[in-house]
Design an enzyme around this catalytic site. Sequence first.
Site, PDB file in Angstrom:
ATOM      1  N   LYS A  58      17.654  18.836 -21.927  1.00  0.00           N
ATOM      2  CA  LYS A  58      18.276  17.869 -22.828  1.00  0.00           C
ATOM      3  C   LYS A  58      18.953  18.563 -24.003  1.00  0.00           C
ATOM      4  O   LYS A  58      19.973  18.098 -24.513  1.00  0.00           O
ATOM      5  CB  LYS A  58      17.243  16.857 -23.333  1.00  0.00           C
ATOM      6  CG  LYS A  58      17.183  15.609 -22.476  1.00  0.00           C
ATOM      7  CD  LYS A  58      16.401  15.768 -21.199  1.00  0.00           C
ATOM      8  CE  LYS A  58      17.174  15.815 -19.949  1.00  0.00           C
ATOM      9  NZ  LYS A  58      16.340  16.004 -18.753  1.00  0.00           N
ATOM     10  N   VAL A 247      23.474  23.070   4.921  1.00  0.00           N
ATOM     11  CA  VAL A 247      23.623  24.395   4.310  1.00  0.00           C
ATOM     12  C   VAL A 247      23.086  25.448   5.280  1.00  0.00           C
ATOM     13  O   VAL A 247      21.993  25.304   5.824  1.00  0.00           O
ATOM     14  CB  VAL A 247      22.872  24.446   2.958  1.00  0.00           C
ATOM     15  CG1 VAL A 247      22.870  25.864   2.388  1.00  0.00           C
ATOM     16  CG2 VAL A 247      23.500  23.483   1.958  1.00  0.00           C
ATOM     17  N   SER A 279      18.651  23.067  -6.270  1.00  0.00           N
ATOM     18  CA  SER A 279      17.863  21.955  -6.838  1.00  0.00           C
ATOM     19  C   SER A 279      17.625  20.943  -5.727  1.00  0.00           C
ATOM     20  O   SER A 279      18.260  19.905  -5.671  1.00  0.00           O
ATOM     21  CB  SER A 279      18.597  21.335  -8.026  1.00  0.00           C
ATOM     22  OG  SER A 279      19.955  21.097  -7.696  1.00  0.00           O
ATOM     23  N   HIS A 454      23.611  -7.343 -33.669  1.00  0.00           N
ATOM     24  CA  HIS A 454      25.036  -7.193 -33.405  1.00  0.00           C
ATOM     25  C   HIS A 454      25.662  -6.289 -34.452  1.00  0.00           C
ATOM     26  O   HIS A 454      25.375  -6.456 -35.629  1.00  0.00           O
ATOM     27  CB  HIS A 454      25.735  -8.560 -33.440  1.00  0.00           C
ATOM     28  CG  HIS A 454      27.209  -8.446 -33.265  1.00  0.00           C
ATOM     29  ND1 HIS A 454      27.788  -8.233 -32.036  1.00  0.00           N
ATOM     30  CD2 HIS A 454      28.225  -8.469 -34.173  1.00  0.00           C
ATOM     31  CE1 HIS A 454      29.107  -8.156 -32.181  1.00  0.00           C
ATOM     32  NE2 HIS A 454      29.390  -8.280 -33.471  1.00  0.00           N
TER      33      HIS A 454
HETATM   34  P1  FAD Z   1       3.878  20.969 -15.539  1.00  0.00           P
HETATM   35  O1  FAD Z   1       4.740  20.503 -16.650  1.00  0.00           O
HETATM   36  O2  FAD Z   1       4.505  21.743 -14.451  1.00  0.00           O
HETATM   37  O3  FAD Z   1       2.714  21.822 -16.214  1.00  0.00           O
HETATM   38  C1  FAD Z   1       1.781  22.520 -15.478  1.00  0.00           C
HETATM   39  C2  FAD Z   1       1.235  23.639 -16.336  1.00  0.00           C
HETATM   40  O4  FAD Z   1       0.073  24.185 -15.693  1.00  0.00           O
HETATM   41  C3  FAD Z   1       2.206  24.810 -16.519  1.00  0.00           C
HETATM   42  O5  FAD Z   1       2.202  25.206 -17.858  1.00  0.00           O
HETATM   43  C4  FAD Z   1       1.605  25.909 -15.638  1.00  0.00           C
HETATM   44  O6  FAD Z   1       1.872  27.217 -16.131  1.00  0.00           O
HETATM   45  C5  FAD Z   1       0.136  25.595 -15.768  1.00  0.00           C
HETATM   46  N1  FAD Z   1      -0.698  26.102 -14.675  1.00  0.00           N
HETATM   47  C6  FAD Z   1      -0.490  25.996 -13.342  1.00  0.00           C
HETATM   48  N2  FAD Z   1      -1.528  26.529 -12.662  1.00  0.00           N
HETATM   49  C7  FAD Z   1      -2.412  26.974 -13.595  1.00  0.00           C
HETATM   50  C8  FAD Z   1      -3.671  27.599 -13.519  1.00  0.00           C
HETATM   51  N3  FAD Z   1      -4.261  27.833 -12.348  1.00  0.00           N
HETATM   52  N4  FAD Z   1      -4.274  27.938 -14.683  1.00  0.00           N
HETATM   53  C9  FAD Z   1      -3.698  27.676 -15.882  1.00  0.00           C
HETATM   54  N5  FAD Z   1      -2.511  27.078 -15.997  1.00  0.00           N
HETATM   55  C10 FAD Z   1      -1.871  26.720 -14.873  1.00  0.00           C
HETATM   56  N6  FAD Z   1      10.792  14.635 -16.287  1.00  0.00           N
HETATM   57  C11 FAD Z   1      11.073  13.605 -17.092  1.00  0.00           C
HETATM   58  O7  FAD Z   1      10.279  12.664 -17.169  1.00  0.00           O
HETATM   59  N7  FAD Z   1      12.207  13.586 -17.855  1.00  0.00           N
HETATM   60  C12 FAD Z   1      13.110  14.584 -17.811  1.00  0.00           C
HETATM   61  O8  FAD Z   1      14.120  14.540 -18.506  1.00  0.00           O
HETATM   62  C13 FAD Z   1      12.843  15.684 -16.953  1.00  0.00           C
HETATM   63  N8  FAD Z   1      13.712  16.709 -16.895  1.00  0.00           N
HETATM   64  C14 FAD Z   1      13.420  17.768 -16.074  1.00  0.00           C
HETATM   65  C15 FAD Z   1      14.354  18.794 -15.995  1.00  0.00           C
HETATM   66  C16 FAD Z   1      14.113  19.866 -15.167  1.00  0.00           C
HETATM   67  C17 FAD Z   1      15.123  20.982 -15.099  1.00  0.00           C
HETATM   68  C18 FAD Z   1      12.904  19.926 -14.423  1.00  0.00           C
HETATM   69  C19 FAD Z   1      12.599  21.099 -13.548  1.00  0.00           C
HETATM   70  C20 FAD Z   1      11.975  18.904 -14.501  1.00  0.00           C
HETATM   71  C21 FAD Z   1      12.242  17.804 -15.319  1.00  0.00           C
HETATM   72  N9  FAD Z   1      11.358  16.733 -15.402  1.00  0.00           N
HETATM   73  C22 FAD Z   1      11.650  15.672 -16.200  1.00  0.00           C
HETATM   74  C23 FAD Z   1      10.099  16.716 -14.648  1.00  0.00           C
HETATM   75  C24 FAD Z   1       8.928  17.132 -15.554  1.00  0.00           C
HETATM   76  O9  FAD Z   1       9.205  18.404 -16.099  1.00  0.00           O
HETATM   77  C25 FAD Z   1       7.633  17.163 -14.760  1.00  0.00           C
HETATM   78  O10 FAD Z   1       7.449  15.926 -14.105  1.00  0.00           O
HETATM   79  C26 FAD Z   1       6.454  17.404 -15.685  1.00  0.00           C
HETATM   80  O11 FAD Z   1       6.594  18.634 -16.361  1.00  0.00           O
HETATM   81  C27 FAD Z   1       5.140  17.398 -14.905  1.00  0.00           C
HETATM   82  O12 FAD Z   1       4.086  17.624 -15.775  1.00  0.00           O
HETATM   83  P2  FAD Z   1       2.726  18.281 -15.292  1.00  0.00           P
HETATM   84  O13 FAD Z   1       1.858  18.340 -16.498  1.00  0.00           O
HETATM   85  O14 FAD Z   1       2.239  17.611 -14.091  1.00  0.00           O
HETATM   86  O15 FAD Z   1       3.110  19.763 -14.836  1.00  0.00           O
HETATM   87  P1  NAI Z   2      15.628  15.623  -6.394  1.00  0.00           P
HETATM   88  O1  NAI Z   2      14.592  15.181  -5.458  1.00  0.00           O
HETATM   89  O2  NAI Z   2      16.018  14.757  -7.529  1.00  0.00           O
HETATM   90  O3  NAI Z   2      16.983  15.913  -5.594  1.00  0.00           O
HETATM   91  C1  NAI Z   2      17.035  16.832  -4.555  1.00  0.00           C
HETATM   92  C2  NAI Z   2      18.320  16.583  -3.767  1.00  0.00           C
HETATM   93  O4  NAI Z   2      18.504  17.679  -2.897  1.00  0.00           O
HETATM   94  C3  NAI Z   2      18.239  15.327  -2.914  1.00  0.00           C
HETATM   95  O5  NAI Z   2      19.398  14.563  -3.103  1.00  0.00           O
HETATM   96  C4  NAI Z   2      18.121  15.872  -1.496  1.00  0.00           C
HETATM   97  O6  NAI Z   2      18.684  15.030  -0.538  1.00  0.00           O
HETATM   98  C5  NAI Z   2      18.877  17.180  -1.630  1.00  0.00           C
HETATM   99  N1  NAI Z   2      18.490  18.196  -0.647  1.00  0.00           N
HETATM  100  C6  NAI Z   2      17.248  18.500  -0.203  1.00  0.00           C
HETATM  101  N2  NAI Z   2      17.305  19.526   0.660  1.00  0.00           N
HETATM  102  C7  NAI Z   2      18.609  19.897   0.768  1.00  0.00           C
HETATM  103  C8  NAI Z   2      19.306  20.901   1.473  1.00  0.00           C
HETATM  104  N3  NAI Z   2      18.681  21.754   2.284  1.00  0.00           N
HETATM  105  N4  NAI Z   2      20.650  20.986   1.332  1.00  0.00           N
HETATM  106  C9  NAI Z   2      21.317  20.130   0.513  1.00  0.00           C
HETATM  107  N5  NAI Z   2      20.701  19.156  -0.192  1.00  0.00           N
HETATM  108  C10 NAI Z   2      19.370  19.048  -0.075  1.00  0.00           C
HETATM  109  O7  NAI Z   2      15.161  17.074  -6.873  1.00  0.00           O
HETATM  110  P2  NAI Z   2      15.619  18.011  -8.072  1.00  0.00           P
HETATM  111  O8  NAI Z   2      16.980  17.653  -8.557  1.00  0.00           O
HETATM  112  O9  NAI Z   2      15.344  19.384  -7.601  1.00  0.00           O
HETATM  113  O10 NAI Z   2      14.612  17.651  -9.208  1.00  0.00           O
HETATM  114  C11 NAI Z   2      13.208  17.727  -8.961  1.00  0.00           C
HETATM  115  C12 NAI Z   2      12.486  16.662  -9.690  1.00  0.00           C
HETATM  116  O11 NAI Z   2      12.415  16.981 -11.070  1.00  0.00           O
HETATM  117  C13 NAI Z   2      13.159  15.291  -9.661  1.00  0.00           C
HETATM  118  O12 NAI Z   2      12.856  14.582  -8.482  1.00  0.00           O
HETATM  119  C14 NAI Z   2      12.556  14.637 -10.832  1.00  0.00           C
HETATM  120  O13 NAI Z   2      11.321  14.116 -10.474  1.00  0.00           O
HETATM  121  C15 NAI Z   2      12.386  15.784 -11.811  1.00  0.00           C
HETATM  122  N6  NAI Z   2      13.476  15.755 -12.778  1.00  0.00           N
HETATM  123  C16 NAI Z   2      13.589  14.668 -13.592  1.00  0.00           C
HETATM  124  C17 NAI Z   2      14.615  14.591 -14.498  1.00  0.00           C
HETATM  125  C18 NAI Z   2      14.742  13.381 -15.325  1.00  0.00           C
HETATM  126  O14 NAI Z   2      13.805  12.583 -15.349  1.00  0.00           O
HETATM  127  N7  NAI Z   2      15.842  13.187 -16.036  1.00  0.00           N
HETATM  128  C19 NAI Z   2      15.587  15.673 -14.665  1.00  0.00           C
HETATM  129  C20 NAI Z   2      15.390  16.743 -13.718  1.00  0.00           C
HETATM  130  C21 NAI Z   2      14.359  16.777 -12.844  1.00  0.00           C
END
Ligand code: FAD
Ligand code: NAI
Length: 475
Positions: A58, A247, A279, A454
Amino acid sequence: MAKNFDVVVIGGGPGGYIAAIRCAQLGLNTACIDEWQNRAGGPAPGGTCTNVGCIPSKALLQSSEHYEHAGHAFAEHGIGLDNLRIDVAKMIGRKDAVVKQNNDGILYLFKKNKVGFFHGRGSFVKAADGGWEIAVAGSANETLQAKQVIVATGSNARALPGAPFDEERILSNDGALRIGAVPKTLGLIGSGVIGLEMGSVWRRLGAQVTVLEALPEFLAAVDAQVAKEAWKAFTKQGLKIELGVKVGEVKAGKKGVSVAWTDAKGAAQVLEVERLIVSIGRVPNTAGLNAEGVGLKLDERGAIVVDDHCRTNLPGVWAVGDVVRGPMLAHKAEEEGVAVAERIAGQHGHVDFNTIPWVIYTSPEIAWVGQTEQQLKAAGRAYRAGSFPFLANGRARALGDTTGFVKILADAQTDEILGVHVIGPMASELIAEAVVAMEFKASAEDIARICHAHPSLSEATKEAALAVDKRTLNF
Ligand code: FAD
Ligand code: NAI
């Protein structure tokens, strides 16, 4: 000598750190173990969300949106700029500073709530004294003992077979968030949430972006009308999205990546790009937990198997967030963490999966809660739909951002709101009203009768509710 706790939480992402704080608030002696390291090797709690997910993405979306506005939108406001340029190193530095503020904030919250924090990897050793012995391997090795354990170890990016992440040319979300200079060409595999958000960041900064998506349909999980509007907006902005692709071989060289792919018509193609972001979804992370050793049950995807209350098959062991079933969202992980803490304390924590909002932070933003029109049709549910375009909203016109609409789906007989879908400015904020309404089982008429300020974007929600009864006032 083991250190004793009522609850040990393994993982300090949004699921784990929030669970630990809630446990401590409820009077439970709580520890949280997290292994994430910052560049200096120090603790960086907050998990994927804080370090390489929600927060840094973000931050970059905001910076790149400012840049795009300065280049394209300012002129119509009478604001002229010469020599507009982007300092990518500074932008990445700002993003890193935002991440660090969040890491530090969590460490502060642990102190404030008297949560014991252990930096290192946590793993199950054995059942002990009606609870569990947990080893921490970090700068200092420790043994902890707890009556209850909450596993919140999150997820990792899924790699394409045969194309491991090198974070130089083939990037996961981690590398995608620290590209040092705007690439001329950028490829993305997968047009899901990360594909669209990261593709938007680098396109706004000048990269020529191509997205290869396996599914024949764009944003298949999103309401079809919203997906259609999003497709129009993103392709107009210059994102090149190819659907229905297969792919093939991915080869990374010194200067770039070459991706062999087959298009929807079956023709062989090659994409040559400077960098490639993969991704294609995420996989639950249980590495190093010793799940097998203690018999913690995983499903075929590698997720920890839990019941509706986040209980695993082991007594006193719970699991929340990305490592279990359900949407991989930070707020879903947090809600589960709170609910589990409350259950451990003898309360009745609950997560309503029907009212978890989704947001895609592109421009236009996309947000929704509840059912899509195609889901209602498939379920044979009788519904009425009302929508209202931002084009007819005064605040949106003043903002200069009139793309999109608010759409409300309500039960045909009872008028109960079944789904709300927003594409347009500040959809991420507007969706909160819809979530509240659905939690309180509101009808479309309830929203229609509520006074909305508004001029505000939220008037579009009120008008969409009026539209369910075919009586919009401003359209
Ligand atoms: P995580 O956030 O993955 O945390 C797990 C933690 O556990 C990590 O710090 C890891 O190092 C630690 N850990 C793992 N194994 C061990 C171990 N054995 N011992 C000690 N520590 C350990 N979600 C949204 O709702 N809004 C968004 O805008 C959004 N944007 C995203 C953008 C990207 C690029 C990505 C990749 C994800 C995004 N997500 C978003 C998804 C969100 O990040 C995850 O759903 C969320 O972080 C999950 O939380 P969690 O606590 O389950 O796991
Ligand atoms: P995603 O599940 O959102 O999208 C993956 C996409 O890749 C799908 O459209 C799928 O059909 C496609 N795909 C899968 N295999 C493929 C292949 N071999 N070749 C081409 N396309 C393929 O997963 P993404 O974007 O990796 O994000 C992971 C998760 O992280 C999301 O599902 C979401 O839960 C979380 N996230 C949330 C955000 C938010 O809340 N704003 C922002 C970013 C991530």
